[in-house]
Design a protein around this motif. Structure first.
Motif, PDB file in Angstrom:
ATOM      1  N   ALA A 183       0.830  -1.153   0.037  1.00 17.39           N
ATOM      2  CA  ALA A 183       0.045   0.048  -0.089  1.00 17.39           C
ATOM      3  C   ALA A 183       1.045   1.099  -0.126  1.00 17.39           C
ATOM      4  O   ALA A 183       1.777   1.333   0.574  1.00 17.39           O
ATOM      5  CB  ALA A 183      -0.901   0.002   1.176  1.00 17.39           C
ATOM      6  N   ARG A 184       0.593   2.145  -0.895  1.00 18.63           N
ATOM      7  CA  ARG A 184       1.225   3.690  -0.958  1.00 18.63           C
ATOM      8  C   ARG A 184       0.317   4.661  -1.217  1.00 18.63           C
ATOM      9  O   ARG A 184      -0.992   4.170  -1.583  1.00 18.63           O
ATOM     10  CB  ARG A 184       2.225   3.263  -2.227  1.00 18.63           C
ATOM     11  N   PRO A 185       0.551   5.821  -1.320  1.00 14.37           N
ATOM     12  CA  PRO A 185      -0.252   6.844  -1.808  1.00 14.37           C
ATOM     13  C   PRO A 185      -0.984   6.846  -2.992  1.00 14.37           C
ATOM     14  O   PRO A 185      -2.206   7.382  -3.045  1.00 14.37           O
ATOM     15  CB  PRO A 185       0.852   8.293  -1.929  1.00 14.37           C
ATOM     16  N   GLY A 186      -0.480   5.962  -3.966  1.00 11.93           N
ATOM     17  CA  GLY A 186      -1.176   5.846  -5.361  1.00 11.93           C
ATOM     18  C   GLY A 186      -2.238   4.573  -5.091  1.00 11.93           C
ATOM     19  O   GLY A 186      -2.782   4.386  -6.217  1.00 11.93           O
ATOM     20  N   THR A 187      -2.262   3.982  -4.032  1.00 12.90           N
ATOM     21  CA  THR A 187      -3.188   2.892  -3.700  1.00 12.90           C
ATOM     22  C   THR A 187      -4.592   3.432  -3.614  1.00 12.90           C
ATOM     23  O   THR A 187      -4.684   4.339  -2.724  1.00 12.90           O
ATOM     24  CB  THR A 187      -2.647   1.887  -2.779  1.00 12.90           C
ATOM     25  N   VAL A 188      -5.413   2.742  -4.208  1.00 11.36           N
ATOM     26  CA  VAL A 188      -6.997   2.921  -3.601  1.00 11.36           C
ATOM     27  C   VAL A 188      -7.424   1.324  -3.120  1.00 11.36           C
ATOM     28  O   VAL A 188      -7.159   0.247  -3.590  1.00 11.36           O
ATOM     29  CB  VAL A 188      -7.753   3.353  -4.601  1.00 11.36           C
ATOM     30  N   VAL A 189      -7.796   1.362  -1.670  1.00  7.35           N
ATOM     31  CA  VAL A 189      -8.532   0.147  -1.112  1.00  7.35           C
ATOM     32  C   VAL A 189      -9.923   0.552  -1.054  1.00  7.35           C
ATOM     33  O   VAL A 189     -10.253   1.351  -0.612  1.00  7.35           O
ATOM     34  CB  VAL A 189      -7.804   0.055   0.266  1.00  7.35           C
ATOM     35  N   ASP A 207      -5.316   2.593   9.954  1.00  8.09           N
ATOM     36  CA  ASP A 207      -3.962   2.524   9.648  1.00  8.09           C
ATOM     37  C   ASP A 207      -3.709   2.749   8.435  1.00  8.09           C
ATOM     38  O   ASP A 207      -2.760   3.551   8.080  1.00  8.09           O
ATOM     39  CB  ASP A 207      -3.667   0.873   9.866  1.00  8.09           C
ATOM     40  N   LEU A 208      -4.492   2.516   7.351  1.00  4.42           N
ATOM     41  CA  LEU A 208      -4.411   2.813   6.118  1.00  4.42           C
ATOM     42  C   LEU A 208      -4.601   4.261   5.805  1.00  4.42           C
ATOM     43  O   LEU A 208      -3.610   4.768   4.939  1.00  4.42           O
ATOM     44  CB  LEU A 208      -5.462   2.212   5.154  1.00  4.42           C
ATOM     45  N   ALA A 209      -5.328   4.823   6.467  1.00  9.17           N
ATOM     46  CA  ALA A 209      -5.295   6.313   6.348  1.00  9.17           C
ATOM     47  C   ALA A 209      -4.236   7.188   6.898  1.00  9.17           C
ATOM     48  O   ALA A 209      -3.780   7.960   6.238  1.00  9.17           O
ATOM     49  CB  ALA A 209      -6.689   6.965   7.275  1.00  9.17           C
ATOM     50  N   THR A 210      -3.646   6.793   7.951  1.00 14.58           N
ATOM     51  CA  THR A 210      -2.525   7.235   8.363  1.00 14.58           C
ATOM     52  C   THR A 210      -1.432   7.042   7.729  1.00 14.58           C
ATOM     53  O   THR A 210      -0.392   7.760   7.243  1.00 14.58           O
ATOM     54  CB  THR A 210      -1.969   6.506   9.966  1.00 14.58           C
ATOM     55  N   ALA A 211      -1.399   6.003   6.576  1.00 17.91           N
ATOM     56  CA  ALA A 211      -0.307   5.725   5.617  1.00 17.91           C
ATOM     57  C   ALA A 211      -0.582   6.430   4.379  1.00 17.91           C
ATOM     58  O   ALA A 211       0.217   6.613   3.466  1.00 17.91           O
ATOM     59  CB  ALA A 211      -0.143   4.349   5.270  1.00 17.91           C
TER      60      ALA A 211
END
Length: 293
Positions: A224-230, A243-247
């Motif tokens: 997961a990275r800034p270009g990732t959409v979950v 956790d993902l939002a923090t990242a």
């Protein structure tokens, strides 16, 4: 409106038809207690996986396997083999039915009238009204799922129609900077997550993955990275969400049935493709049906 847009937009109306048609096929569709093996490839396999999960929720023994991996032992263990293929010409699926002809009850579900798959099956459901001009499947796959879902989850099938209408009227999530999409599901929505990921990959060539929601922590999360959409098709796990939002990972969630979320994912995939200068309806190098020599 493009051909693909029209096909995507037609889903609520066609889903209603599928729900209305379901009782007419109750004598040939799997009975509640039957041990069922479903086979298919690509989108058909993902719809089979979703339906299998719904049947298992009722206590019915049901599995979905890729047609190419359907061993004779697996097929012969079933009371019924259900094969799904839009065209009815997919080689691996036709061969799977031919191998058990006369040994196990078989059913083909296809949009292809007079197809080899229908000919190989003991019984068939042919739905030409769900077929598409596009190479990429949208409504043909979801209509088969809606037909099957109506036999085990009628209320959910009705809710899905409303959800699809909402999805078609809502704005598509922002595609700017997206280079990786992950779809998360649980239960039957794992199959829908697989189909959503396939749409993104086929249409836009953006890397797309899918996982059971709680499996995402077990390794895949590292990509997961800034270009990732979950994209959540299952209920959101708030700890993972935070956790993902923090990242810095963008996330998509909708407060409606996951089949409606799949419709939105189809629109999102098409927008991604267009943004990359690609034709979402007819990806380069992808045939409409896989027919092997």
């Amino acid at each position: 409106m493009s051909v693909l847009d029209t096909e995507i937009a037609s889903q609520p109306q066609l889903w209603r038809q599928m729900v209305e048609l379901a009782p007419a096929y109750c004598d040939i569709l799997p009975s509640p207690g039957a041990n069922v093996v479903l086979v298919g490839c690509g989108s058909s396999l993902h719809m089979a996986e979703a339906y299998a999960a719904l049947r298992r929720r009722t206590g019915a023994a049901t599995i979905a396997v890729p047609s190419s991996e359907a061993t004779m032992m697996t097929l012969r263990s079933a009371d019924m083999v259900v094969a799904i293929s839009r065209s009815g010409t997919t080689t691996e699926t036709v061969v799977a039915l031919e191998r058990v002809a006369g040994k196990v009850r078989t059913l083909a579900i296809t949009a292809g009238s007079g197809s080899p798959l229908a000919a190989a099956a003991e019984e068939s459901i042919v739905l030409p009204q769900i077929d598409e001009r596009s190479v990429v499947q949208t409504r043909s796959a979801t209509c088969v799922f809606e037909l099957l879902r109506a036999t085990v989850d009628e209320a959910g099938a009705a809710e899905a129609i409303s959800a699809a209408e909402v999805a078609l009227g809502a704005s598509v999530p922002d595609i700017a900077g997206v280079d990786h999409v992950v779809f998360l599901g649980s239960g039957f929505s794992i199959g829908l997550a697989g189909e959503a990921a396939l749409k993104v990959l086929e249409m836009s060539q953006v890397v797309a993955e899918w996982y059971p929601a709680f499996e995402y922590r077990h390794g895949p999360l590292v990509a997961a990275r800034p270009g990732t959409v979950v994209w959540w098709l299952s209920p959101v796990d708030r700890r993972l969400f935070d956790d993902l939002a923090t990242a810095g990972v963008r996330q998509v969630e909708f407060a409606f049935d996951s089949a409606g979320s799949l419709v939105m994912a189809q629109r999102f995939a098409a927008a991604l493709a267009i943004g990359r200068g690609l034709d979402p309806a007819a990806p380069s190098g992808l045939p409409r049906s896989i027919v092997l020599d």
